[in-house]
Design a protein around this motif. Structure first.
Motif, PDB file in Angstrom:
ATOM      1  N   LYS A 127       0.805  -1.214   0.000  1.00  0.00           N
ATOM      2  CA  LYS A 127       0.000   0.000   0.000  1.00  0.00           C
ATOM      3  C   LYS A 127       0.842   1.270   0.000  1.00  0.00           C
ATOM      4  CE  LYS A 127      -3.856  -2.300   2.340  1.00  0.00           C
ATOM      5  NZ  LYS A 127      -4.671  -2.407   3.580  1.00  0.00           N
ATOM      6  N   MET A 128       2.107   1.164   0.381  1.00  0.00           N
ATOM      7  CA  MET A 128       2.989   2.335   0.409  1.00  0.00           C
ATOM      8  C   MET A 128       3.919   2.394  -0.793  1.00  0.00           C
ATOM      9  SD  MET A 128       1.893   3.860   3.013  1.00  0.00           S
ATOM     10  CE  MET A 128       3.134   5.151   3.161  1.00  0.00           C
ATOM     11  N   MET A 129       3.766   1.503  -1.746  1.00  0.00           N
ATOM     12  CA  MET A 129       4.595   1.534  -2.947  1.00  0.00           C
ATOM     13  C   MET A 129       4.201   2.740  -3.808  1.00  0.00           C
ATOM     14  SD  MET A 129       6.805  -0.959  -2.925  1.00  0.00           S
ATOM     15  CE  MET A 129       7.243  -1.396  -4.615  1.00  0.00           C
ATOM     16  N   PRO A 130       5.126   3.234  -4.645  1.00  0.00           N
ATOM     17  CA  PRO A 130       4.922   4.499  -5.370  1.00  0.00           C
ATOM     18  C   PRO A 130       4.024   4.373  -6.601  1.00  0.00           C
ATOM     19  CG  PRO A 130       7.095   3.632  -5.862  1.00  0.00           C
ATOM     20  CD  PRO A 130       6.508   2.729  -4.805  1.00  0.00           C
ATOM     21  N   LEU A 131       2.767   3.990  -6.379  1.00  0.00           N
ATOM     22  CA  LEU A 131       1.804   3.890  -7.469  1.00  0.00           C
ATOM     23  C   LEU A 131       1.666   5.201  -8.226  1.00  0.00           C
ATOM     24  CD1 LEU A 131      -0.652   2.620  -9.012  1.00  0.00           C
ATOM     25  CD2 LEU A 131      -2.067   3.348  -7.057  1.00  0.00           C
ATOM     26  N   GLY A 132       1.635   6.323  -7.511  1.00  0.00           N
ATOM     27  CA  GLY A 132       1.430   7.627  -8.150  1.00  0.00           C
ATOM     28  C   GLY A 132       2.471   7.947  -9.202  1.00  0.00           C
ATOM     29  N   ALA A 133       3.722   7.565  -8.965  1.00  0.00           N
ATOM     30  CA  ALA A 133       4.783   7.844  -9.935  1.00  0.00           C
ATOM     31  C   ALA A 133       4.568   7.045 -11.214  1.00  0.00           C
ATOM     32  CB  ALA A 133       6.143   7.521  -9.326  1.00  0.00           C
ATOM     33  N   VAL A 134       4.100   5.794 -11.079  1.00  0.00           N
ATOM     34  CA  VAL A 134       3.842   4.975 -12.264  1.00  0.00           C
ATOM     35  C   VAL A 134       2.617   5.510 -13.000  1.00  0.00           C
ATOM     36  CG1 VAL A 134       3.429   2.633 -13.100  1.00  0.00           C
ATOM     37  CG2 VAL A 134       4.842   2.990 -11.067  1.00  0.00           C
ATOM     38  N   TRP A 135       1.600   5.929 -12.248  1.00  0.00           N
ATOM     39  CA  TRP A 135       0.405   6.497 -12.871  1.00  0.00           C
ATOM     40  C   TRP A 135       0.735   7.758 -13.671  1.00  0.00           C
ATOM     41  CZ3 TRP A 135      -4.361   5.800 -14.445  1.00  0.00           C
ATOM     42  CH2 TRP A 135      -5.173   6.905 -14.688  1.00  0.00           C
ATOM     43  N   ASP A 136       1.509   8.666 -13.080  1.00  0.00           N
ATOM     44  CA  ASP A 136       1.868   9.903 -13.793  1.00  0.00           C
ATOM     45  C   ASP A 136       2.649   9.595 -15.061  1.00  0.00           C
ATOM     46  OD1 ASP A 136       0.586  11.529 -11.990  1.00  0.00           O
ATOM     47  OD2 ASP A 136       2.394  12.116 -10.903  1.00  0.00           O
ATOM     48  N   HIS A 137       3.526   8.587 -14.997  1.00  0.00           N
ATOM     49  CA  HIS A 137       4.276   8.188 -16.188  1.00  0.00           C
ATOM     50  C   HIS A 137       3.333   7.630 -17.245  1.00  0.00           C
ATOM     51  CE1 HIS A 137       7.521   6.507 -18.640  1.00  0.00           C
ATOM     52  NE2 HIS A 137       6.874   5.345 -18.626  1.00  0.00           N
ATOM     53  N   TYR A 138       2.379   6.813 -16.828  1.00  0.00           N
ATOM     54  CA  TYR A 138       1.400   6.260 -17.774  1.00  0.00           C
ATOM     55  C   TYR A 138       0.611   7.381 -18.442  1.00  0.00           C
ATOM     56  CZ  TYR A 138      -2.679   3.662 -19.490  1.00  0.00           C
ATOM     57  OH  TYR A 138      -3.688   3.144 -20.270  1.00  0.00           O
ATOM     58  N   CYS A 139       0.185   8.367 -17.669  1.00  0.00           N
ATOM     59  CA  CYS A 139      -0.524   9.506 -18.252  1.00  0.00           C
ATOM     60  C   CYS A 139       0.371  10.252 -19.239  1.00  0.00           C
ATOM     61  CB  CYS A 139      -0.993  10.463 -17.149  1.00  0.00           C
ATOM     62  SG  CYS A 139      -2.343   9.832 -16.136  1.00  0.00           S
ATOM     63  N   GLN A 140       1.614  10.461 -18.867  1.00  0.00           N
ATOM     64  CA  GLN A 140       2.523  11.223 -19.727  1.00  0.00           C
ATOM     65  C   GLN A 140       2.775  10.512 -21.055  1.00  0.00           C
ATOM     66  OE1 GLN A 140       5.820  13.820 -18.190  1.00  0.00           O
ATOM     67  NE2 GLN A 140       7.098  12.134 -18.920  1.00  0.00           N
ATOM     68  N   VAL A 160      -1.862  12.461 -21.956  1.00  0.00           N
ATOM     69  CA  VAL A 160      -2.963  13.099 -21.231  1.00  0.00           C
ATOM     70  C   VAL A 160      -2.371  13.739 -19.980  1.00  0.00           C
ATOM     71  CG1 VAL A 160      -4.594  11.367 -22.078  1.00  0.00           C
ATOM     72  CG2 VAL A 160      -3.580  11.088 -19.803  1.00  0.00           C
ATOM     73  N   PRO A 161      -3.075  14.709 -19.376  1.00  0.00           N
ATOM     74  CA  PRO A 161      -2.525  15.402 -18.210  1.00  0.00           C
ATOM     75  C   PRO A 161      -2.241  14.458 -17.042  1.00  0.00           C
ATOM     76  CG  PRO A 161      -4.406  16.609 -19.096  1.00  0.00           C
ATOM     77  CD  PRO A 161      -4.380  15.284 -19.793  1.00  0.00           C
ATOM     78  N   ALA A 162      -1.089  14.640 -16.423  1.00  0.00           N
ATOM     79  CA  ALA A 162      -0.737  13.869 -15.237  1.00  0.00           C
ATOM     80  C   ALA A 162      -1.190  14.632 -13.992  1.00  0.00           C
ATOM     81  CB  ALA A 162       0.768  13.631 -15.193  1.00  0.00           C
ATOM     82  N   GLY A 163      -1.335  13.902 -12.897  1.00  0.00           N
ATOM     83  CA  GLY A 163      -1.708  14.546 -11.649  1.00  0.00           C
ATOM     84  C   GLY A 163      -3.028  15.276 -11.767  1.00  0.00           C
ATOM     85  N   ARG A 164      -3.096  16.459 -11.153  1.00  0.00           N
ATOM     86  CA  ARG A 164      -4.338  17.223 -11.139  1.00  0.00           C
ATOM     87  C   ARG A 164      -4.423  18.226 -12.274  1.00  0.00           C
ATOM     88  NH1 ARG A 164      -3.446  19.889  -5.335  1.00  0.00           N
ATOM     89  NH2 ARG A 164      -2.662  17.788  -5.004  1.00  0.00           N
TER      90      ARG A 164
END
Length: 427
Positions: free
Chosen positions: A382-395, A399-403
């Motif tokens: 649950k503490m693994m860096p999912l957000g960093a992989v998600w932002d890369h996938y968006c990039q 499509v816009p990453a983050g907010r």
């Protein structure tokens, strides 16, 4: 370092961290890129449709809120959908209700035809957005007393049977045009507000009506039929004819696709635990990913424990090729394009999180009886860096990453949505 460079750097660190536990982030991104989620057209106009004279929604459905800018025409709805798709990574589908055809002259639902959906079919081909479909068994005078396919009046029942048959033909034409099967999902609101004296007879009528609708053979490469259950609705609090047990039995006995809606069960009941059980007996499963809140079944999807559990079950069971993911919510209290974007991005985030699990390692620990390590690793995950992989996938999906997507929606609201008024619907 610019934002793009920061995302790249964060992703590289995340990639290494996941690799240390045996997870290939590049492979997870490839796999999620193959998943198409079916967005639901009815979020864009508050389940109004384009039949002309507006009928009261009813039949267990209610939309609250009056946020400005709802789509009033098919072109406006398509415009809003294209904006939403531009903010969501991946290539996705559209789930269309029968009441959203383009009717130059009034046409009752038992007489709708492929010609009334040619605009949608052409748009779908042009945009590369395959269509799914739904008959509309609500918001109609012949559904005013809460019954359609299970109605005691043979004439009303036949009207809705004819509607279902027409919808299957339309769905088949959509699938043929787009080269991808169109899932035609049947949800029927029939039910009793107070305790019925006879539950059996309406269920017999519903089964017979469905059998008549599905009696015509259509190519599975063009369309696939699904049936959807519900526990209760507004106006059918005591008994819904098409309950979970009814449709589970129907789907198993007819070897048909079953649809599970995350908001159609008891408030403390979840569908994640049903997925592996149901797929032992039915060929494929359709999910309507939603969020129930007490008696309301259709709130915008958020990143809840249950959403994550649904996606974990799909991935852990190896069901990605047998489960079709669609959305079903409607909220008129917030920006409707934002609702689509929030809900779909959350569904994809949860799926990505499931794809980033060390699934084989967790299941091996379970087979060995090491439940301590299984629990420990699940919690550390649950503490693994999912957000960093998600932002890369968006990039990489452009499509816009983050907010950042919210700024795009706000500008679209100023430039497009606020210029609309229900008092001046374009011709």
């Amino acid at each position: 370092m610019g934002r793009s460079g920061k995302i790249d750097a964060m992703y590289e660190l995340a990639r290494q961290q996941y690799a240390a536990i045996g997870v290939d982030t590049d492979d997870a991104i490839r796999r999620i890129g193959d998943v198409a989620i079916s967005l639901h057209c009815w979020q864009g106009d508050d389940v109004g449709g384009f039949e002309g004279d507006a009928q009261s929604l009813g039949n267990g459905l209610a939309v609250t809120g009056n946020y400005p800018g709802r789509a009033r025409t098919p072109d406006e709805l398509r415009q809003d959908l294209q904006m939403a798709y531009s903010l969501i990574p991946g290539n996705h589908r559209l789930n269309l209700h029968a009441m959203y055809g383009e009717f130059d002259t009034p046409v009752d639902r038992d007489a709708i035809d492929v010609q009334h959906f040619q605009g949608w079919i052409q748009w779908a081909v042009d945009q590369g957005v395959p269509l799914d479909f739904n008959p509309s068994f609500f918001s109609h005078p012949h559904a005013a007393d809460g019954f359609t396919l299970a109605h005691s009046d043979p004439g009303i029942r036949q009207f809705w049977i004819d509607h279902g048959i027409a919808c299957r033909k339309i769905a088949a034409a959509m699938g043929a045009a787009q080269g991808s099967p169109c899932i035609d999902n049947f949800w029927v609101p029939d039910g009793f507000k107070d305790t019925p004296a006879d539950r059996k007879t309406p269920r017999e009528r519903l089964a017979a009506s469905l059998d008549e609708i599905f009696s015509g053979s259509l190519p599975p490469t063009h369309t696939i039929d699904a049936v959807e259950c519900k526990l209760f609705g507004i106006g059918s609090e005591s008994c819904v004819v098409g309950s979970h047990e009814f449709y589970l039995g129907y789907a198993i006995s007819r070897n048909q696709m079953l649809c599970l809606d995350a908001g159609h069960f008891h408030p403390t009941e979840v569908i994640s635990d049903k997925i592996s059980s149901v797929l032992m007996y039915v060929p494929e499963l359709l999910l309507h990913v939603s969020r129930g809140v007490r008696w309301d079944s259709d709130h915008v999807v958020t990143f809840t424990d249950e959403l994550q559990a649904i996606m974990q079950e799909i991935v852990r069971g190896g069901f990605l090729d047998r489960v079709h993911i669609g959305l079903d919510f409607f909220d008129a209290s917030i920006n409707r394009v934002a609702a689509w974007t929030i809900g779909t991005r959350n569904a994809l985030k949860a799926l990505l999180a499931a794809l980033l699990e060390p699934t084989e390692q967790l299941q091996q620990l379970e087979r060995e009886g090491d439940f301590t390590a299984r629990l420990a690793l699940m919690e550390e995950q649950k503490m693994m860096p999912l957000g960093a992989v998600w932002d890369h996938y968006c990039q990489v999906s452009d499509v816009p990453a983050g907010r950042q997507w919210l700024d795009v929606v706000r500008q679209y609201e100023q430039d497009v949505l606020k210029l609309r008024s229900d008092a001046s619907v374009p011709a």
